[in-house]
Design a protein around this motif. Structure first.
Motif, PDB file in Angstrom:
ATOM      1  N   ARG A  67       0.872  -1.189   0.000  1.00  0.00           N
ATOM      2  CA  ARG A  67       0.000   0.000   0.000  1.00  0.00           C
ATOM      3  C   ARG A  67       0.898   1.225   0.000  1.00  0.00           C
ATOM      4  NH1 ARG A  67      -3.514   2.765   4.456  1.00  0.00           N
ATOM      5  NH2 ARG A  67      -2.145   1.590   5.816  1.00  0.00           N
ATOM      6  N   LEU A  68       0.681   2.102  -0.969  1.00  0.00           N
ATOM      7  CA  LEU A  68       1.516   3.279  -1.155  1.00  0.00           C
ATOM      8  C   LEU A  68       0.708   4.552  -1.005  1.00  0.00           C
ATOM      9  CD1 LEU A  68       3.361   2.162  -4.413  1.00  0.00           C
ATOM     10  CD2 LEU A  68       4.148   1.863  -2.073  1.00  0.00           C
ATOM     11  N   ARG A  69       1.407   5.632  -0.644  1.00  0.00           N
ATOM     12  CA  ARG A  69       0.789   6.964  -0.600  1.00  0.00           C
ATOM     13  C   ARG A  69       1.665   7.921  -1.405  1.00  0.00           C
ATOM     14  NH1 ARG A  69      -0.322   9.012   5.057  1.00  0.00           N
ATOM     15  NH2 ARG A  69      -2.136   7.678   4.834  1.00  0.00           N
ATOM     16  N   PHE A  70       1.014   8.682  -2.265  1.00  0.00           N
ATOM     17  CA  PHE A  70       1.699   9.665  -3.097  1.00  0.00           C
ATOM     18  C   PHE A  70       1.480  11.053  -2.515  1.00  0.00           C
ATOM     19  CE2 PHE A  70       0.952   6.059  -5.813  1.00  0.00           C
ATOM     20  CZ  PHE A  70       2.155   5.935  -6.487  1.00  0.00           C
ATOM     21  N   PRO A  71       2.371  12.012  -2.808  1.00  0.00           N
ATOM     22  CA  PRO A  71       2.183  13.365  -2.271  1.00  0.00           C
ATOM     23  C   PRO A  71       0.985  14.090  -2.887  1.00  0.00           C
ATOM     24  CG  PRO A  71       4.194  13.231  -3.591  1.00  0.00           C
ATOM     25  CD  PRO A  71       3.633  11.859  -3.497  1.00  0.00           C
ATOM     26  N   THR A  72       0.578  13.677  -4.090  1.00  0.00           N
ATOM     27  CA  THR A  72      -0.591  14.263  -4.747  1.00  0.00           C
ATOM     28  C   THR A  72      -1.478  13.134  -5.262  1.00  0.00           C
ATOM     29  OG1 THR A  72       0.566  14.359  -6.860  1.00  0.00           O
ATOM     30  CG2 THR A  72       0.668  16.333  -5.492  1.00  0.00           C
ATOM     31  N   ASN A  73      -2.692  13.468  -5.639  1.00  0.00           N
ATOM     32  CA  ASN A  73      -3.585  12.466  -6.221  1.00  0.00           C
ATOM     33  C   ASN A  73      -3.096  12.145  -7.627  1.00  0.00           C
ATOM     34  OD1 ASN A  73      -5.072  12.686  -3.911  1.00  0.00           O
ATOM     35  ND2 ASN A  73      -6.744  13.829  -4.829  1.00  0.00           N
ATOM     36  N   GLU A  74      -2.695  10.911  -7.830  1.00  0.00           N
ATOM     37  CA  GLU A  74      -2.150  10.474  -9.112  1.00  0.00           C
ATOM     38  C   GLU A  74      -3.085   9.460  -9.758  1.00  0.00           C
ATOM     39  OE1 GLU A  74       0.518  11.699 -10.484  1.00  0.00           O
ATOM     40  OE2 GLU A  74       1.267  12.816  -8.761  1.00  0.00           O
ATOM     41  N   VAL A  75      -3.148   9.461 -11.059  1.00  0.00           N
ATOM     42  CA  VAL A  75      -3.882   8.445 -11.813  1.00  0.00           C
ATOM     43  C   VAL A  75      -2.833   7.474 -12.344  1.00  0.00           C
ATOM     44  CG1 VAL A  75      -5.376   7.966 -13.766  1.00  0.00           C
ATOM     45  CG2 VAL A  75      -5.689  10.049 -12.425  1.00  0.00           C
ATOM     46  N   LEU A  76      -2.886   6.239 -11.876  1.00  0.00           N
ATOM     47  CA  LEU A  76      -1.878   5.253 -12.231  1.00  0.00           C
ATOM     48  C   LEU A  76      -2.380   4.319 -13.318  1.00  0.00           C
ATOM     49  CD1 LEU A  76      -0.651   4.254  -8.671  1.00  0.00           C
ATOM     50  CD2 LEU A  76       0.342   5.923 -10.218  1.00  0.00           C
ATOM     51  N   PRO A  77      -1.459   3.814 -14.152  1.00  0.00           N
ATOM     52  CA  PRO A  77      -1.854   2.809 -15.139  1.00  0.00           C
ATOM     53  C   PRO A  77      -2.137   1.481 -14.441  1.00  0.00           C
ATOM     54  CG  PRO A  77       0.511   3.110 -15.187  1.00  0.00           C
ATOM     55  CD  PRO A  77      -0.032   4.142 -14.248  1.00  0.00           C
ATOM     56  N   PRO A  78      -2.806   0.534 -15.111  1.00  0.00           N
ATOM     57  CA  PRO A  78      -3.152  -0.736 -14.461  1.00  0.00           C
ATOM     58  C   PRO A  78      -1.939  -1.558 -14.029  1.00  0.00           C
ATOM     59  CG  PRO A  78      -4.254  -0.531 -16.596  1.00  0.00           C
ATOM     60  CD  PRO A  78      -3.366   0.639 -16.444  1.00  0.00           C
ATOM     61  N   ARG A  79      -0.843  -1.457 -14.760  1.00  0.00           N
ATOM     62  CA  ARG A  79       0.372  -2.205 -14.420  1.00  0.00           C
ATOM     63  C   ARG A  79       1.555  -1.250 -14.368  1.00  0.00           C
ATOM     64  NH1 ARG A  79      -0.212  -7.826 -14.863  1.00  0.00           N
ATOM     65  NH2 ARG A  79      -2.194  -8.376 -15.789  1.00  0.00           N
TER      66      ARG A  79
END
Length: 108
Positions: A67-79
């Motif tokens: 489980r990760l947390r990013f400094p901003t809201n990011e849209v990640l690819p499926p892989r």
């Protein structure tokens, strides 16, 4: 009084009691327990297929996911590829869930 009964229906039976619904939900849980998770607050990064890299923080991890947390809201690819050497996790991963700046990854 008969009008009130028809309008609002009958009382709930004892079979529909909340405790019986809770017992049913508890009995249908998975037979295999979740793997143990280690808590951490260590730096990591994820790499997209294009080579773009993002820094993040590992909140918890297990042998099957992280489980990760990013400094901003990011849209990640499926892989993507996760690199968290501080906790011994690295390799390809699949996005399982994402909520705001937190994401759950399954290691594949």
């Amino acid at each position: 009084m008969a009008l009130m009964t028809r309008k609002f229906g009958q009382k709930k039976s004892a079979a529909a009691a909340p405790s019986s619904r809770i017992a049913q939900a508890v009995s249908t849980q998975h037979a295999t327990p979740r793997p143990l998770r280690g808590t951490a607050y260590r730096e990591a990064s994820v790499v997209f297929e294009s080579g773009y890299s993002l820094r993040c923080i590992v909140l918890d991890y297990s042998k099957t996911g992280v489980r990760l947390r990013f400094p901003t809201n990011e849209v990640l690819p499926p892989r993507l590829i996760v690199k968290a050497a501080a906790v011994g996790v690295s390799g390809p991963a699949r996005v399982i869930w994402q909520h705001n700046s937190e994401v759950g990854l399954e290691l594949i």
